[in-house]
Design an enzyme around this catalytic site. Sequence first.
Site, PDB file in Angstrom:
ATOM      1  N   CYS A 340       0.785  -1.244   0.000  1.00 52.68           N
ATOM      2  CA  CYS A 340       0.000   0.000   0.000  1.00 52.68           C
ATOM      3  C   CYS A 340       0.817   1.294   0.000  1.00 52.68           C
ATOM      4  CB  CYS A 340      -0.978   0.014   1.172  1.00 52.68           C
ATOM      5  SG  CYS A 340      -1.221  -1.524   2.023  1.00 52.68           S
ATOM      6  N   ARG A 369       6.469 -11.385   5.653  1.00 51.91           N
ATOM      7  CA  ARG A 369       6.015 -11.108   7.015  1.00 51.91           C
ATOM      8  C   ARG A 369       6.520 -12.220   7.931  1.00 51.91           C
ATOM      9  NH1 ARG A 369      -0.420  -9.726   5.877  1.00 51.91           N
ATOM     10  NH2 ARG A 369      -0.044  -8.071   4.331  1.00 51.91           N
ATOM     11  N   GLN A 387       0.984 -11.189  -3.198  1.00 53.10           N
ATOM     12  CA  GLN A 387      -0.421 -10.777  -3.154  1.00 53.10           C
ATOM     13  C   GLN A 387      -0.921 -10.421  -4.549  1.00 53.10           C
ATOM     14  OE1 GLN A 387      -0.054  -7.466  -0.313  1.00 53.10           O
ATOM     15  NE2 GLN A 387      -1.307  -8.642   1.112  1.00 53.10           N
ATOM     16  N   ASP A 389      -2.617  -7.973  -5.369  1.00 55.49           N
ATOM     17  CA  ASP A 389      -3.004  -6.764  -4.652  1.00 55.49           C
ATOM     18  C   ASP A 389      -3.431  -5.659  -5.618  1.00 55.49           C
ATOM     19  OD1 ASP A 389      -3.415  -5.324  -2.393  1.00 55.49           O
ATOM     20  OD2 ASP A 389      -1.316  -4.859  -2.011  1.00 55.49           O
ATOM     21  N   HIS A 391      -5.041  -1.299  -5.391  1.00 54.37           N
ATOM     22  CA  HIS A 391      -5.585  -0.177  -4.629  1.00 54.37           C
ATOM     23  C   HIS A 391      -6.337   0.739  -5.573  1.00 54.37           C
ATOM     24  CE1 HIS A 391      -2.316  -1.663  -2.065  1.00 54.37           C
ATOM     25  NE2 HIS A 391      -3.158  -1.353  -1.090  1.00 54.37           N
ATOM     26  N   LYS A 471     -12.924  -3.476   6.972  1.00 54.60           N
ATOM     27  CA  LYS A 471     -12.803  -4.285   5.759  1.00 54.60           C
ATOM     28  C   LYS A 471     -13.931  -5.298   5.639  1.00 54.60           C
ATOM     29  CE  LYS A 471      -9.625  -7.713   7.806  1.00 54.60           C
ATOM     30  NZ  LYS A 471      -8.312  -8.384   7.696  1.00 54.60           N
ATOM     31  N   HIS A 517      -8.344  -0.731  -0.474  1.00 53.80           N
ATOM     32  CA  HIS A 517      -7.404  -1.848  -0.572  1.00 53.80           C
ATOM     33  C   HIS A 517      -8.217  -3.085  -0.934  1.00 53.80           C
ATOM     34  CE1 HIS A 517      -4.365   0.326   2.103  1.00 53.80           C
ATOM     35  NE2 HIS A 517      -5.479   0.998   2.303  1.00 53.80           N
TER      36      HIS A 517
END
Length: 643
Positions: A340, A369, A387, A389, A391, A471, A517
């Site tokens: 992000c 992580r 991910q 991912d 945005h 979320k 997100h």
Amino acid sequence: MENGNVNITLPDGSVRSFENPVSGAELAADIGPGLAKAALALRIDGEMRDLKTVLTTDTTVEIVTTKEEGDEVLELIRHDAAHVLAEAVKELYPETQVTIGPAIEDGFYYDFAREKPFTPEDLEKIEKRMHDIVDRDESIDREEWDRDDAVKFFRDQGEEYKAEIIASIPADQPIGIYKQGDFQDLCRGPHLPSTKKLGHAFKLMKLAGAYWRGDSNNEMLQRVYGTAWRTEKELKAYLNRLEEAERRDHRKLGREMDLFHMQEEAVGMVFWHPQGWTVYRTLESYIRNKLEKAGYEEVKTPQLVDRKLWEASGHWDKFRENMYTTESEERTFALKPMNCPCHVQIFNQGITSYRDLPLRMAEFGSCHRYEPSGALHGIMRVRGFTQDDAHIFCTEDQIASETEIFCDLLMDIYKDFGFTKVRVKFSDRPDVRAGDDATWNKSEGALKEAVEAAGLEYTMNPGEGAFYGPKLEFVLTDAIGRDWQCGTLQVDFVLPERLNANYIGEDGAKHRPVMLHRAIFGSMERFIGILIEEYAGRFPLWLSPTQVVVATITGDADQYARKVLDACEARGLRAKLDIRNEKINLKVREHSLAKVPALLVAGAREAEESTISVRRLGEKHQKVMGLEEALDALVEEARVPGT
């Protein structure tokens, strides 16, 4: 209460009046003998309580029975099973100290302090004694004790761990003690009225070690796990589901299908083999095509970023313990745990107009992580992952429409993999969070309005939001009834503020964008693991790493088999050749174990007639077809959804 009567309102709106205070058990008996027999507990003004609770004032009451679906009844049963387990252990092994025994998902456990390790044979004895305790029909009764009296009682019993727990409770608080037979235990409750109500739908499952109070500096205890259900039918179904889950275990299938491996030199990281990497790239290509059609622009951002950015974003303060760091030139860098903040850096380059919004920015972002080694699980829970991912930078007015567009995309993608049952959870503000309450009120309100506009039903998941915003969590149900949380959508007013993101509005002034997100798979690794178990390794043809194997019966067909292989590859099929000097039954067995969906068998007759024998995975019989006809059918079946 009128004229000294106690008025009890039931769920159907009817009211029963009693001249004197009445227990829940007496209320159930007054309603009818059938209900009295089935009753387990009460729900008083929505709160679960013991069936023996005495009702002294006018109130609304629901009688809880085993017929009620939902987690509350199962939790009640499993909590009682833990107490019966502890009682059985104390009867069989009096020197053992009991510590803590909660209900958990699908079952319960109890931690015991005992010098001699329990054995599988001990578990059999304990389980048998638990059944005996159920058959005794021991009354389960709650008492309230003075804190210091309770500490003394358990210390006198040699129960130092239980005494330590009670001593940590403030002295002015009454201590709830539940008694069944000669066994007493500290508990808030509620509990069943007697051990017989537990029934026999339970089973002890396994032994494990556990530190006292979860602290590795404390003593190691012995944990006994069990499962408990409303009925023996439910128990049997659960045990069958466990057997099926073991058969589908992605770690076992990953080895058999030669997809990936993991090793100690890279804990929590995946070594993808050619077969597994083919699945990965096919999945990535599929989702990339979907995103391009949905108006996403793909980017790539650095993996190693100065801590200054993580401090500015708030991750350093809220997420530091999960981040990997390194030092260089007197600067501290972190491997990104998420994408992000880096996406905001791209957004901040140049000037963005309101006409450019919504801006949908996607990345297959490689993230790291720290996860405790005990939490790692194959490729489902790893330390290094990618991910899918993205945005979405948008205005407040666009939150609802972008949420609806995303939810439609997500559901369409899940349907391509056969996931048609999807539940939505709304996760609101966690205890540790960035942003003030006003900002959270605004973001939670906007997300609720958006999900309702999308026409999606949802349940609340209190306190489980991200630290920067609420979320939606999308939970899939797989072929054997297990739930997997995959996709997410989060509304974030915090990060654009912290990282000074702006766009020029229609009024010519600067405004903060809202940041959505979102992810659909969650992580590539985990979703592949889920798919392996969903399909039991039998991927649909379009996703299978090897779609076709051309195998020969005799060496006379080798040349024809090579021609068939060339034809497969020319049609875009992922094909391999097996012309080993082995019996065809052996070849069939090996390729079936590797979960190859289609085996094209060639012998002298097929070579002469330009046909092929098609054997599909899981089918006992083969079908002789013309080569072109067979290839046409396979090519059509192998078409990637949406192309």
